[in-house]
Design a protein around this motif. Structure first.
Motif, short mmCIF file in Angstrom:
data_model
loop_
_atom_site.label_atom_id
_atom_site.label_comp_id
_atom_site.label_asym_id
_atom_site.label_seq_id
_atom_site.Cartn_x
_atom_site.Cartn_y
_atom_site.Cartn_z
N ASP A 1 0.83 -1.20 0.00
CA ASP A 1 0.00 0.00 0.00
C ASP A 1 0.87 1.26 0.00
O ASP A 1 0.59 2.22 -0.73
CB ASP A 1 -0.91 0.01 1.22
CG ASP A 1 -1.86 -1.18 1.26
OD1 ASP A 1 -2.30 -1.61 0.17
OD2 ASP A 1 -2.16 -1.66 2.36
N ARG A 2 1.92 1.25 0.81
CA ARG A 2 2.83 2.40 0.88
C ARG A 2 3.56 2.57 -0.45
O ARG A 2 3.79 3.69 -0.90
CB ARG A 2 3.81 2.23 2.03
CG ARG A 2 3.16 2.21 3.40
CD ARG A 2 4.18 2.11 4.51
NE ARG A 2 3.54 2.09 5.81
CZ ARG A 2 3.10 0.99 6.42
NH1 ARG A 2 3.25 -0.19 5.82
NH2 ARG A 2 2.52 1.05 7.61
N THR A 3 3.94 1.45 -1.04
CA THR A 3 4.63 1.50 -2.34
C THR A 3 3.77 2.16 -3.40
O THR A 3 4.21 3.02 -4.15
CB THR A 3 5.03 0.09 -2.79
OG1 THR A 3 5.93 -0.48 -1.83
CG2 THR A 3 5.72 0.12 -4.15
N LEU A 4 2.50 1.76 -3.46
CA LEU A 4 1.58 2.32 -4.45
C LEU A 4 1.29 3.79 -4.16
O LEU A 4 1.22 4.61 -5.09
CB LEU A 4 0.28 1.52 -4.47
CG LEU A 4 0.40 0.07 -4.95
CD1 LEU A 4 -0.95 -0.64 -4.83
CD2 LEU A 4 0.90 0.01 -6.39
N ALA A 5 1.15 4.14 -2.89
CA ALA A 5 0.90 5.54 -2.53
C ALA A 5 2.06 6.43 -2.96
O ALA A 5 1.86 7.52 -3.51
CB ALA A 5 0.66 5.66 -1.02
N GLU A 6 3.27 5.97 -2.71
CA GLU A 6 4.45 6.75 -3.10
C GLU A 6 4.54 6.89 -4.61
O GLU A 6 4.90 7.96 -5.12
CB GLU A 6 5.71 6.08 -2.55
CG GLU A 6 5.84 6.18 -1.04
CD GLU A 6 6.97 5.34 -0.48
OE1 GLU A 6 7.67 4.68 -1.30
OE2 GLU A 6 7.14 5.32 0.75
N ARG A 7 4.19 5.84 -5.35
CA ARG A 7 4.26 5.93 -6.81
C ARG A 7 3.20 6.91 -7.34
O ARG A 7 3.48 7.67 -8.28
CB ARG A 7 4.05 4.55 -7.43
CG ARG A 7 4.02 4.54 -8.97
CD ARG A 7 5.27 5.20 -9.56
NE ARG A 7 6.47 4.49 -9.31
CZ ARG A 7 7.05 3.64 -10.13
NH1 ARG A 7 6.49 3.40 -11.31
NH2 ARG A 7 8.17 3.06 -9.79
#
Length: 219
Positions: free
Chosen positions: A41-47
């Protein structure tokens, strides 16, 4: 980050999500309200933030959250904003895909995010906000003296991009950039959209040539 995702089905799901984010105007990040946030989830938010896309966060399975009270929604929003700081500006919608609860609110949130993403604000209004921000909290000082913010202007939208002219961009730290982002949002909204700030150095003599009637915020 992409490199931290394990190779396998999860890796390919994230890869497909990255491609969808790149093609999108507004990204909808769906989270499970009954579970804590995952690294994915954090990875997608950052992207989403890196790509400069507008965003809406959907907390699904809200019907399955136990012991809800009048403060549950605000607590959930605060939790999401604290754990996903890259998307702290995104509107949060709670839904239930099973019951259909509040699912129609997603389209409204997407429409608002899209409008913010394409929004343009006059230079005069932007400089009023900048001046107010500087009056409340002056820019930081460094070994070579204090930073001075002269004026700003929006140079593009989708995402809204604001150029701030100053004496030395190196004197503007991340903390003050976050402060400016917060002050501009308090005054202008932009919910659901990132705001990109660019800081460019300019000599005071050059500022004087820009035009009569414009006053540097902290001159």
């Amino acid at each position: 980050r992409k490199g931290k995702v394990r190779f396998g089905s999860e890796f390919f799901m994230v890869n497909r999500a990255f491609k969808a984010i790149k093609r999108s105007d507004v990204a909808v990040l769906v989270l499970d309200a009954t579970e804590g946030l995952r690294d994915q989830d954090r990875t997608l938010a950052e992207r989403i933030a890196e790509e400069g896309r507008a965003a809406v966060i959907v907390l699904n399975k809200w019907d399955a959250v136990v012991s809800k009270d009048d403060s549950s929604f605000n607590k959930a929003v605060s939790y999401v904003q604290e754990t996903l700081p890259a998307l702290r500006w995104a509107e949060v919608v709670v839904t239930s895909a099973v019951t259909g609860q509040r699912t129609r609110k997603i389209l409204g949130a997407v429409a608002r995010a899209a409008a913010s993403h394409k929004r343009r604000v006059s230079t005069r209004t932007l400089n009023e906000v900048l001046q107010d921000a500087v009056l409340w909290q002056a820019p930081p000082s460094g070994a070579k003296g204090g930073a001075r913010l002269y004026y700003c202007s929006q140079v593009s939208s989708a995402p809204p991009t604001i150029v701030v002219f100053c004496n030395d961009p190196k004197l503007i730290g991340d903390g003050y950039k976050r402060y400016l982002d917060r002050k501009f949002r308090e005054a202008l909204g932009f919910e659901g959209s990132p705001i990109r700030f660019m800081f460019r150095g300019k000599r005071l003599r050059e500022v004087a040539r820009v035009g009569k009637g414009r006053q540097a915020p902290n001159s």
